[in-house]
Structures are given as structure tokens and as C-alpha cells.
Design a protein around this motif. Structure first.
Motif, PDB file in Angstrom:
ATOM      1  N   UNK A 242      71.811  -4.302  75.670  1.00  0.00           N
ATOM      2  CA  UNK A 242      70.840  -5.282  75.149  1.00  0.00           C
ATOM      3  C   UNK A 242      71.577  -6.299  74.285  1.00  0.00           C
ATOM      4  N   UNK A 243      72.522  -6.996  74.920  1.00  0.00           N
ATOM      5  CA  UNK A 243      73.435  -7.880  74.185  1.00  0.00           C
ATOM      6  C   UNK A 243      73.021  -9.345  74.335  1.00  0.00           C
ATOM      7  N   UNK A 244      73.341 -10.159  73.322  1.00  0.00           N
ATOM      8  CA  UNK A 244      73.029 -11.583  73.416  1.00  0.00           C
ATOM      9  C   UNK A 244      74.009 -12.290  74.347  1.00  0.00           C
ATOM     10  N   UNK A 245      73.562 -13.367  74.974  1.00  0.00           N
ATOM     11  CA  UNK A 245      74.448 -14.132  75.849  1.00  0.00           C
ATOM     12  C   UNK A 245      75.472 -14.895  75.004  1.00  0.00           C
ATOM     13  N   UNK A 246      76.570 -15.345  75.619  1.00  0.00           N
ATOM     14  CA  UNK A 246      77.546 -16.137  74.870  1.00  0.00           C
ATOM     15  C   UNK A 246      76.911 -17.372  74.220  1.00  0.00           C
ATOM     16  N   UNK A 247      75.993 -18.031  74.912  1.00  0.00           N
ATOM     17  CA  UNK A 247      75.369 -19.227  74.330  1.00  0.00           C
ATOM     18  C   UNK A 247      74.461 -18.846  73.161  1.00  0.00           C
ATOM     19  N   UNK A 248      73.740 -17.724  73.280  1.00  0.00           N
ATOM     20  CA  UNK A 248      72.915 -17.255  72.155  1.00  0.00           C
ATOM     21  C   UNK A 248      73.800 -17.022  70.923  1.00  0.00           C
ATOM     22  N   UNK A 249      74.942 -16.397  71.139  1.00  0.00           N
ATOM     23  CA  UNK A 249      75.865 -16.130  70.022  1.00  0.00           C
ATOM     24  C   UNK A 249      76.371 -17.435  69.426  1.00  0.00           C
TER      25      UNK A 249
END
Ligand SMILES: *Cc1c(COP(=O)(O)O)cnc(C)c1O
Length: 384
Positions: A242-249
Motif C-alpha cells: 500500500x505504497x504511494x506512487x513516485x509522483x505522490x511522494x
């Protein structure tokens, strides 16, 4: 991604420079977004550059996790963080790192999604929960059982702005052999550092003040050190994904760069609005810890740098009157969530649903960064 000389710096400096993480390949000052899902392996089978597969770790997530660990971890330099796709994913992971049969003490007034996770997902899984009013530490002491493994605090609480004494919760947890976790979403690390007050873990919905612009969903777990419990959090982060996407980060990291400038402005606006509402004849009650008559004022003054940008108030005349105020605002946006630049207003009981315990004359306000005169004028015309 290199981690610059951020330890022992003031949080403002860490935030503004996003922990000074200059891209090593190009020198880019604003980080590139690494979309690659997979990373090259060395001829000898090692991964000397540190990344294997993006669910497990990704340069943008790595940068965000470093930054969050530094902001929440204070001077110890030992804090570690794990970023998630939402605050709820972070919360669920912490409960899942416990074992069936364990007991959790949680606040009676907490984010309704947290209470629902405990009741509807983790109770059937075997986790026992006791909900108590944590503003009185004796309630927590009395709820301790031999299998109590966690005290979950949320302060200021949602939506009644109850204040829990974090140091006291940490002390009770320690003597019971349990962990103390604090949902620090409403305060942000600029106003409150639970790890410095003795908590073992901090949870965030980064969707709120950390992201700060109402455009990215995310969450995080920060641990005071790389403990056995945190390694379980990491394991679940990796295995469940349940990880954030690179763009979300990237967006969240970008938001954090101005956190220290936004928070004092949110607080100043909220303080002015709270005083205006406090004196208004059509307002039955205001819940804001910055008001001297708030029951948690003294504790908040001790453990927070300022009183935050969230408040709620009860409208004289009951539910219909409250709905009327929400219907009549022009500048405040009728929407859920919080922590962004635009002020939001919400009738909380109806969004929480039929099991809500929130008073039905209550409106919750996320005070944004507009001019406070404009916000007060809008509330004045809506209150009549
Ligand atoms: C919003 C919120 C959450 C849940 O976070 P999401 O990012 O919406 O999943 C948890 N705790 C608090 C205090 C919140 O305000």
C-alpha cells in the motif's frame, strides 16, 4: 539520493531544503521523479545502488521517508519512517503489526476511519480495543489489561479538539510494556513532536498539512528507532504494497518545503476565527485549544508550539441551524478533509454516518491561508 547535512538542523531548514537531497546523478536541486518500477542489478548479483523494485523502495519514497524521519525524530537522528498510500493505510499497518489477541486502547474521539478500522476490520481479526476518554489519564490506566500492547492517541482529536497529554500516555504505556502511538496529523511536526515527548511511533495522514495543497493522498509511520516493531511495519509495507506512487511522494515532499511557513499562518487565522465565534450570539460552543477556557488549553500550551489550524463549533438552534450556516457560506468550501490552503467547512455528523457520536449541531472548520478578515466576514454573514 544523498542525504545532506540535515541532522541537528532546525526543522525549518530541514523542511525548506527537503533535507538537502540533491540528485547525485545530475545535481538537480528539485528531485526528478523516478518512475522506473525496477532497478539494474550489478554483475555480481548485488544491488549496490540500493534499489531493487519500486514496491519495496523507490528514490522518491526514500527521500520523503528520510525527510519525515528528520522532521519528527528531532535530534536523536535515529528515527525512521515508512510512507504509505494514505493515512488509513499507515494506521492499518500499525494495527496489523500487532498480533491477534493483543489489546489496544484508543480514544473515544478519534478519526472515524481509525475507529471503523478497529471495529470492522481488526476486531474480527482478533484485536481487542477499548475506547476511552483520554483527556483523563486515569481512564487509560483503568483500561490496561495484561495483553495491552498499544495506547493509540490522537491529539488534537477529530472533531472535538480534545487534548491528550502525550508524555502521560507514553509513561502509562511504558509501565505496561505497551507501545505509545500518536496520530500527529492535526498538529504536524512543526507544532508537536510526540517522539520527543516519549511516544514510540507517530502516524500521519500526509494528505493534510504535510501535503498541504489538497492534491495528494498519503500517509506515514515514523518510529523513534529501527525497532523490531518498525521492521514489522516495513515488512507489511513491502508485502502488502500500500505504497504511494513516485509522483505522490514528490508532491508531498514539495508540500513539506513550506510547512513551517504555512503552519503559523493557519494558527493565526484559526485563533482569530475562534475568538470571533466565541463571542458570537448564534454560536453555542467553540472547540479550539487556543481558547483559554478550552479544557485542554494548558496541556496544549505545554506540548504544542501553537494551537493549530483546526476548530469546530456548535451552532445555537441545532442541526438545521448548523446545516443552514454551512449552506450559506460563500468563501469556505463545503468539503471534507483539512490542512490545505483553502478553508473548508463540514457538517461532521452526517459525513461520519449513523454510528457517529459527533453532536449534530457541530461544524468542523479547516482554516486555510486566506485573509482572516475575509473568512470572518463570510462566517458573520452565514451566521446571520
Ligand atoms: C484524514 C485523517 C486520517 C486518514 O488519512 P487518509 O489519508 O484520509 O487515509 C487519519 N487520521 C486523522 C487525524 C485524519 O485527519
Amino acid at each position: 539520493m544523498t542525504l545532506g547535512p540535515a541532522i541537528n538542523m532546525n526543522p525549518e531548514t530541514i523542511a525548506a531544503q527537503a533535507a538537502h537531497q540533491i540528485d547525485p546523478a545530475t545535481g538537480a536541486v528539485a528531485p526528478p521523479i523516478y518512475l522506473s518500477t525496477t532497478f539494474e542489478r550489478d554483475p555480481d548479483g548485488e544491488y549496490s545502488r540500493g534499489f531493487v523494485y519500486s514496491r519495496s523502495d523507490n528514490p522518491n519514497r526514500h527521500a520523503l521517508e528520510n525527510l519525515l524521519a528528520l522532521l519528527e525524530g528531532g535530534d536523536s537522528g535515529e528515527a525512521v519512517a515508512a510512507a504509505f498510500a494514505s493515512g488509513s493505510a499507515a494506521t492499518g499497518t500499525v494495527f496489523q503489526a500487532l498480533a491477534p489477541g493483543d489489546h489496544v486502547i484508543a480514544p473515544d474521539d478519534c478519526y472515524h476511519g481509525t475507529a471503523r478500522l478497529l471495529r470492522e476490520v481488526f476486531a474480527p481479526w482478533g484485536l481487542e480495543t477499548t475506547f476511552v476518554d483520554m483527556t483523563d489519564a486515569d481512564n487509560v490506566r483503568q483500561a490496561i489489561r495484561p495483553n495491552t500492547r498499544m495506547i493509540w492517541a490522537e491529539t488534537p482529536s477529530n472533531p472535538l479538539l480534545k487534548i491528550t497529554n502525550i508524555a502521560e500516555m507514553a509513561e502509562i504505556a511504558r509501565s505496561a510494556g505497551a507501545l505509545c502511538v500518536c496520530d500527529n496529523t492535526w498538529a504536524s511536526p512543526m507544532l508537536q513532536r510526540p517522539l520527543d515527548l516519549g511516544a514510540d511511533l507517530v502516524v500521519h495522514s500526509t494528505t493534510k498539512y504535510l501535503g498541504g495543497h489538497e492534491d495528494v493522498t498519503g500517509g506515514a509511520v515514523v518510529s523513534k528507532a529501527d525497532t523490531e516493531f518498525f521492521r514489522r511495519v516495513r515488512l507489511i509495507q513491502n508485502l502488502y504494497g500500500a505504497v504511494p506512487s513516485p509522483f505522490d511522494c514528490w508532491l508531498t515532499l514539495r508540500g513539506i518545503r513550506t510547512l513551517h511557513v504555512r503552519m503559523p499562518a493557519h494558527c493565526a487565522n484559526a485563533g482569530r476565527i475562534a475568538r470571533f465565534l466565541h463571542d458570537h450570539p448564534n454560536v453555542a460552543a467553540v472547540h479550539y485549544p487556543g481558547l483559554p477556557d478550552h479544557p485542554g488549553h494548558d496541556t496544549a500550551a505545554r506540548q504544542m508550539a501553537d494551537f493549530g489550524g483546526m476548530l469546530s463549533f456548535q451552532v445555537a438552534g441545532g442541526k438545521d441551524a448548523a446545516m443552514g450556516v454551512a449552506a450559506n457560506v460563500r468563501l469556505f468550501v463545503r468539503a471534507t478533509s483539512l490542512g490545505g490552503t483553502q478553508s473548508l467547512i463540514e457538517h461532521r455528523a452526517s459525513i461520519e454516518g449513523p454510528d457517529s457520536t459527533t453532536p449534530d449541531d457541530l461544524l468542523r472548520v479547516s482554516v486555510g491561508l486566506e485573509h482572516s478578515d475575509d473568512l470572518i466576514a463570510d462566517l458573520a454573514q452565514a451566521l446571520g
